[in-house]
Scaffold this motif. Sequence first.
Motif, short mmCIF file in Angstrom:
data_model
loop_
_atom_site.label_atom_id
_atom_site.label_comp_id
_atom_site.label_asym_id
_atom_site.label_seq_id
_atom_site.Cartn_x
_atom_site.Cartn_y
_atom_site.Cartn_z
N ARG A 65 0.87 -1.27 -0.05
CA ARG A 65 0.13 0.03 0.05
C ARG A 65 1.00 1.14 0.05
O ARG A 65 1.83 1.08 0.88
N THR B 97 -9.60 3.53 2.61
CA THR B 97 -8.73 4.16 1.78
C THR B 97 -9.61 4.90 0.74
O THR B 97 -10.92 4.81 0.47
N ARG C 151 -6.18 -10.08 0.95
CA ARG C 151 -6.07 -8.89 2.03
C ARG C 151 -5.04 -7.74 1.71
O ARG C 151 -5.01 -6.82 2.27
N ASP C 152 -4.36 -7.81 0.57
CA ASP C 152 -3.51 -6.87 0.07
C ASP C 152 -4.19 -5.94 -0.81
O ASP C 152 -3.43 -5.05 -1.06
N THR D 157 -5.14 4.11 6.78
CA THR D 157 -4.57 3.40 7.75
C THR D 157 -5.22 2.16 8.11
O THR D 157 -6.37 2.07 7.62
N ARG D 158 -4.34 1.21 8.38
CA ARG D 158 -5.13 -0.13 8.68
C ARG D 158 -6.19 -0.27 9.47
O ARG D 158 -6.35 0.73 10.52
N GLY D 159 -7.19 -0.92 9.38
CA GLY D 159 -8.44 -0.76 9.96
C GLY D 159 -9.51 0.15 9.44
O GLY D 159 -10.69 0.10 9.92
N ARG E 253 -10.63 -0.42 3.94
CA ARG E 253 -9.42 -1.33 3.60
C ARG E 253 -9.68 -2.66 3.59
O ARG E 253 -10.49 -3.16 4.49
N ASN E 254 -9.17 -3.56 2.89
CA ASN E 254 -9.36 -5.05 2.80
C ASN E 254 -8.43 -5.75 3.96
O ASN E 254 -8.57 -7.03 3.80
N ASP E 255 -7.69 -4.91 4.94
CA ASP E 255 -7.03 -5.75 5.69
C ASP E 255 -7.29 -5.73 7.10
O ASP E 255 -6.80 -5.95 8.07
N ASP F 27 -7.22 -3.53 -2.36
CA ASP F 27 -8.28 -2.62 -1.66
C ASP F 27 -9.34 -2.50 -3.00
O ASP F 27 -10.45 -2.44 -2.91
N SER G 57 -2.19 -1.13 -3.77
CA SER G 57 -3.40 -1.87 -3.28
C SER G 57 -4.43 -1.77 -4.51
O SER G 57 -5.69 -2.12 -4.12
#
Length: 528
Positions: A152, A498, A337-338, A493-495, A526-528, A340, A293
Motif C-alpha cells: 500500500r 482508503t 487482503r493486500d 491506515t490499517r482498519g 481497506r481489505n486488511d 483494496d 493496493s
Amino acid sequence: MTDDKELFEARFSRRGFFATAGVAAGGAVLTGTAEAAPVTHAEPAADPITTPRVGGLHLQFGADPSTELVVSWHTRQPVRRPRVLLGGPDGNFERTAAAVTSSYTDAKSGQVVYVHHAKAGWLRPGTEYVYAAVHEGADAEFGTFHTAPKGRAKFTFTSFGDQGTPTLGKRYVPPPGTSIANPPYVNDNLGSPAAGDVTAGVERVRPLFHLFNGDLCYANLSEDRVRTWNDFWENNTRSARNRPWMPAAGNHENELGNGPIGYEAYQTYFALPRQQGQTDVTRGLWYAFTVGSVRVISLANDDVCYQDGGNSYIRGYSQGAQKEWLERELKATRASRDIDWIVVCMHQVVVSSADQANGADLGIRQEWVPLFDEYGVDLVVCGHEHHYERSHPIRGQQRNQTLTPIPASTNASVADTSKGTVHMVIGGGGTSVGSNGVLFNPPACRVITAVGAPDSVTGKRPPVYVREDAPWSAARNAAHPYGFAAFTVDPGTRGGSTTMHVTYYDVLGPAGELSVFESFTLTRPRND
C-alpha cells in the motif's frame, strides 16, 4: 536480463554514452565487488540511410510492476542486437536487457513492422531508473521510469481513450460534381490537433502510469495503417517512454486481415502479461496487474458486445475463455487482503447519455456487469463515447429489456464503491468526432440490444437500439470535448478507509493547458 546476482555489464556514464551513441553492451563485466574496466569501444556510427532509428519508444509494466518493466520500440526493417541499457538516476548504466523481436505484415499494404521488446527484471520497487534503447548502428534513445510500489502506497495514474493522431494523412476528396485545384491534406483517422494536446496535458500531471481505454489511433480507417501507428507513437513517446501506457483493445484496433481476428498490429506493438487460457490468437487482449493496493483488469469488449464496430464482426471469439478468466481474477482479487481497489479498463460502455453516438451495449450488461456486482468492482474506465461522463455507484439491474443499472446512492461528491461500481466514460483523447454536443437533456440512454442482418453494400450489421431513462447519470461535460482523468490513491491506515481522489481535466491548448471540470472522491474500507 542478465542476473544481477551473477553478472553486470561494464559501467559507463550517461555523458559518455551520449558521446559515443551506440556503444556496445559487451564490455568488461563486474563480478562480486571487483571494479569494472571502462568501456572504450563503440559500434559504427548510425547511417541515416541504411539504419532505422529507435522509433516510438514506450513502456509497459511486466507481470509484477514493482520489479518488471518492458521497454519497446519499432523499426521498419530488421536490426542487430536490440537491447536496453539500464541504470540509476546518476546515469551509470550497469545492466543490459536483450530485446526479443516480434513482427507483423500489414495485410493492406504488405509493409512489415518489427517491434523490439526488452524486459527489465530484478528491479527495486518504488525506484527511479534511467535507460537507453539501442540497436546496432543507431543512436540511442533515452527514457526514465519509476517502478511501482510494493504494498500500500500513495500514487497517481491517469486515463483517457479515443485519441487518433494530430497528423494529416490523405488528400481531401471533394464531393461528387465538384473539384478543388489543390486539395488540402486532411486527417484520415478521426484524430485532430487535440490528440497532441491531451498527451501534453498528461505530462503536466506526470502519473506513475496511464490507462488507455481503447481506440488508440483508428489505424483501421486510414489509407496507410502502418504510417498511422507510427504517427501515434511519435506523438505519444514523449509520455510513454517515461511511464507505462497500459491499453485496452478497442473496436478500431480490429484491422482487417491483420491476424485471425484483426488485432495482430495491436498485439505486436504491445508486450502485455499473458494470461491463463489465452492462445496465440488472444494473447494480450485481456490481462491484469497490481500497483500498490490497486488491481487493474484490462478487458477486450468486442468479445461480448453486440455492436459491429470494427473491420470484422468477432463477437464471441474467445468462446467464453475471457469471461471465465475474468471471474477467476475477480474472485481471487477480492479475496486478497493486500488488494483494496479493483479497477477495470475497457473500451465500450455500460452507460452513456449521448444521442446519435455509439450508445451503451447490452452485451456487457449481460455478460460482465453481474460479475462486477458480485465481486465488488470499484471503478470502470471506458472510452468509445467521445465525451466525459460518470455514473453514480451502481449495483444491480432493473428487470427490463435493457437491464438498466440501479444507482446505489446519488451523492455527487463522495461515492462509497463498496456499495456500487462507478463507471467513467473518458473518450476525449483527441478524436475529431465529439459526442459532448449530442447529450440527451434530461439524461437518457440508447442501448444496443441486438444487431440486424448484414447490409448488402457495407456488410455491417446495423444496431438495434432501445431507449431508457438514466437514473445512474451523475455528471457529464457538454461544454468541452477533450480531457482526461487523474486518480490519486491514498491507502489510509490499517482498519480504516482508503480513498481515491479523482479529477477530470479539460485540456485547452497545444501546451496541454489544464482546467478542472470536476473533482470527487471514491472511498471504501481497506481489505486488511
